[in-house]
Design an enzyme around this catalytic site. Structure first.
Site, PDB file in Angstrom:
ATOM      1  N   ASP A   1       0.838  -1.202   0.000  1.00 53.34           N
ATOM      2  CA  ASP A   1       0.000   0.000   0.000  1.00 53.34           C
ATOM      3  C   ASP A   1       0.874   1.254   0.000  1.00 53.34           C
ATOM      4  OD1 ASP A   1      -1.213  -2.346   1.167  1.00 53.34           O
ATOM      5  OD2 ASP A   1      -2.970  -1.123   1.594  1.00 53.34           O
TER       6      ASP A   1
ATOM      7  N   GLU B   1      -6.495 -11.496  -4.170  1.00 57.84           N
ATOM      8  CA  GLU B   1      -6.299 -12.486  -3.100  1.00 57.84           C
ATOM      9  C   GLU B   1      -7.384 -13.567  -3.063  1.00 57.84           C
ATOM     10  OE1 GLU B   1      -3.800  -9.723   0.045  1.00 57.84           O
ATOM     11  OE2 GLU B   1      -5.986  -9.617   0.048  1.00 57.84           O
TER      12      GLU B   1
ATOM     13  N   GLN C   1      -9.718  -7.507  -6.600  1.00 62.03           N
ATOM     14  CA  GLN C   1      -9.312  -6.093  -6.684  1.00 62.03           C
ATOM     15  C   GLN C   1      -8.456  -5.876  -7.924  1.00 62.03           C
ATOM     16  OE1 GLN C   1      -7.101  -6.775  -2.906  1.00 62.03           O
ATOM     17  NE2 GLN C   1      -5.490  -5.601  -3.875  1.00 62.03           N
TER      18      GLN C   1
END
Length: 672
Positions: free
Chosen positions: A299, A428, A497
């Site tokens: 991140d 994930e 994502q």
């Protein structure tokens, strides 16, 4: 609820959100807390072993709350002012107004301060009393604290964290001084106005804590403590100024993101202040069981770093130095998994050892190592700072990552290509897959950068780096002209994502516009709408690249369901779950503005630009973009692009920048 009465950088409400996690944070480079909370955190101070390591809770005397006893439902307001970096709570009763301010001092990074001011609004002469409610107790579940002698009117405690991150490792020490807080404050009958100041200093040494407390007291005595903070914060905001003419909600989101992300950075004039990594929920969050325990992930490097690099390269350098300081831990991670070089942990704290509580992520989500190196590459291309690589450990890190990737690949006789097997991609929902497109593409990019940098540093380039970069498999479907997420991916399979879309940006993996479009079309409908907030920003950047402005806007709009009212605190998932004060989502959102609307792309040969605005946005002004030691003011409207060099590079041999158009026209950019 009035939202700053039209000022997009001031968020005001008459009531607080029901969920205390959504209260605003006040943070500087070393200290952070959530308003009205009885704990704070200090950067780099973790307690707990391995997967249990978390930000150590330091008791906070600043979580106090004002009340007006005897007043029947007085008018109250709560304001976060992103221009001054200050939170305030105001109570207005007949005859007087009481204001409580709270801030983390931006230049005195070991100091947090709050003040209470009571002011009469009429000619009365009776005393006015305000109550201060506090949950503060000078003890912690994470620190063994002992009292020391009072100092200049302040109470003093100090102690070490209870459990080191690694066996036999260091246990950080915390020293804290604070102004005792009374239960009641009274404005005397003859007084019109009075201000009480409450300081808290926290540092790793007694000397530093006492020095910061004394400096704060002197400024408070001169009446300039808050002013000195506002001045330092305003200098940072000015140097990182991003202004937009467009919908109010977009401008408010922009100022909120800038406030929360810039709060994590050291002051502009203090290059020596270290950064101990930026976690998804920031320094104010990360106690045990909350916001990923305050660990540092990709991140930081992929989602937050590019914005910081363009706006504040000194802070970007400090982020890279955090990774250099944790290189030994990364080498241990690689060795323990049977590989060479350095493998950065999926979750990192103070040592660089893997602290993810669930083994699968640390073992398989290895793209993090390439993500770290991409930040180094972007920094190098933007600054040409050779010192970081030659003297400060940067080259050792680059070389270690290249060696890791080479040892992690296996040769496929059948395909005559190198494979990376048994990984978890950014998506994930899938694990133990072979040849994740993103992982292999980022590994390829790591090796190309390592070879290029070696040549620039006049070092020998190992042949295997270039050979493996040329021959690593990045899955591609020739028939459908798109990148399958991994070997055996079936079109239509749900994805958690942003994953393959990251090949286009930020990876800039070579592909045609047709393939870029196909990747976006393939993955947009199958990406989980409840997935993490940063995802939609990357689809928005992709559509802006292809000049599909309406599609870009519809993706960007999805981000707004992750922004909570009234203080624009982001949540990781739109249902409110996951991390709060989600800096990762804010970083993605800022990249839409700084890289999507401008078309900026950081390359070895230059900073490319190709602006595109969705409907409703008419102007974007970036007051201080840093590039090769120069500062640029960039103003983009629907009619023109204007670039001005406001500060030229001080490097003696530096030649002036040039703006080069597609037609081949060159415009030298001299200072001014």
């Amino acid at each position: 609820m009035a939202d700053g009465e039209g000022d997009p950088g001031v968020f005001t409400a008459t009531a607080l959100p029901g969920d205390p996690r959504l209260l605003p944070t006040v943070t500087n480079a070393f200290l952070g807390t959530r308003v009205f909370r009885d704990i704070l955190h200090a950067a780099g101070v973790y307690s707990g072993a391995a997967g249990d390591t978390h930000r150590a809770d330091v008791p906070s005397p600043l979580g106090l709350r004002m009340a007006a006893p005897g007043a029947r439902s007085p008018a109250q307001s709560f304001t976060l002012n992103t221009w001054t970096g200050t939170f305030s709570h105001t109570i207005q009763s007949p005859g007087y107004m009481a204001t409580h301010q709270l801030y983390a001092h931006h230049s005195l990074v070991h100091l947090m301060a709050s003040s209470v001011t009571i002011r009469r609004l009429d000619g009365s002469t009776h005393p006015v009393t305000v109550q201060l409610q506090s949950l503060f107790v000078p003890q912690s579940q994470d620190l063994h604290l002992s009292p020391g002698p009072d100092f200049q009117g302040a109470h003093y405690i100090y102690g070490q964290t209870l459990v080191p991150e690694v066996e036999g490792g260091p246990r950080p020490t915390v020293h804290m001084l604070w102004t005792p807080i009374p239960q009641w404050l009274t404005l005397g009958g003859e007084e019109r106005e009075r201000c009480w100041q409450f300081l808290t200093a926290v540092a790793g040494s007694e000397e530093e804590a006492k020095g910061s407390y004394s400096a704060g007291l002197s400024l408070a005595a001169a009446g300039s403590l808050h002013r000195s903070h506002v001045r330092a914060w305003a200098a940072l905001r000015r140097g990182c100024s991003v202004e937009l003419d467009g919908p109010l909600a977009l401008r408010q989101a922009l100022h909120g993101c800038l406030y929360y992300l810039l709060s994590a950075l050291p002051p502009r004039d203090s290059p020596g202040v270290p950064i101990h990594g930026i976690s998804p929920g920031g320094l104010s969050n990360g106690t045990r069981g909350e916001d990923y325990w305050g660990h540092v992930f990709w991140d930081q490097d992929t989602w937050m770093f590019p914005n910081i690099l363009l706006l504040h390269p000194g802070a970007a350098r400090a982020i890279l130095q955090y990774r250099i300081r944790t290189l030994e831990g990364a080498r241990r991670n690689a060795r323990e998994q049977g590989y060479e070089g350095a493998k950065f942990p999926w979750e990192s704290a103070a040592t660089g050892r893997e602290v993810c509580p669930e083994e699968i992520y640390g073992a398989q989500e290895i793209h993090i190592t390439g993500d770290v190196l991409m930040a180094f590459e972007q920094y190098y291309c933007t600054t040409q700072d050779l010192e970081l690589f030659q003297e400060d450990g940067g080259w050792e890190l680059v070389e270690a990552v290249a060696r890791y990737w080479c040892s992690r690949m296996v040769w496929s006789e059948e395909e005559q290509l190198y494979h990376i097997r048994g990984v978890m991609p950014p998506d994930e929902y899938h694990s133990q897959v072979d040849n994740s497109a993103y992982t292999n593409a980022v590994a390829r990019r790591s090796l190309i950068f390592a070879a290029d940098l070696a040549r620039d540093l006049l070092l020998l380039v190992p042949e295997e780096w270039e050979d493996r970069a040329r021959k690593i498999k990045v899955p591609f479907d020739e028939e459908r002209k798109y990148h399958p997420e991994y070997d055996g991916y079936s079109p239509g399979e749900p994805v958690k994502q942003a994953d393959v879309v990251l090949l286009g940006f930020p990876l800039m993996h070579p592909m045609s516009a047709e393939v870029r479009r196909n990747d976006l079309e393939m993955y947009e409908p199958v990406t989980d709408p409840a997935g993490p907030a940063m995802t939609w920003s990357m689809f928005a950047v992709g559509w802006l690249e292809l000049k599909e402005l309406q599609r870009a806007w519809s993706q960007l709009e999805k981000c707004f369901s992750n922004i909570t009212e009234p203080f624009k605190v982001w949540v990781e998932n739109s249902d409110g779950s996951g991390a709060v004060n989600f800096l990762t989502g804010m970083g993605g959102f800022l990249q839409v503005v700084l890289f999507g609307f401008t078309g900026f792309r950081i390359t070895r040969s230059g900073l490319l630009f190709d602006p595109a605005f969705p409907e409703g946005i008419t102007k974007l002004k970036l007051s201080s973009i840093s590039y090769l030691g120069n500062r640029l003011e960039v103003t983009i409207t629907r009619e023109e692009i204007r670039m001005e060099v406001t500060e030229a590079s001080w490097e003696p041999a530096a030649s002036p920048l040039e703006a080069v158009l597609e037609s081949g026209h060159c415009f030298p950019l001299w200072e001014g």
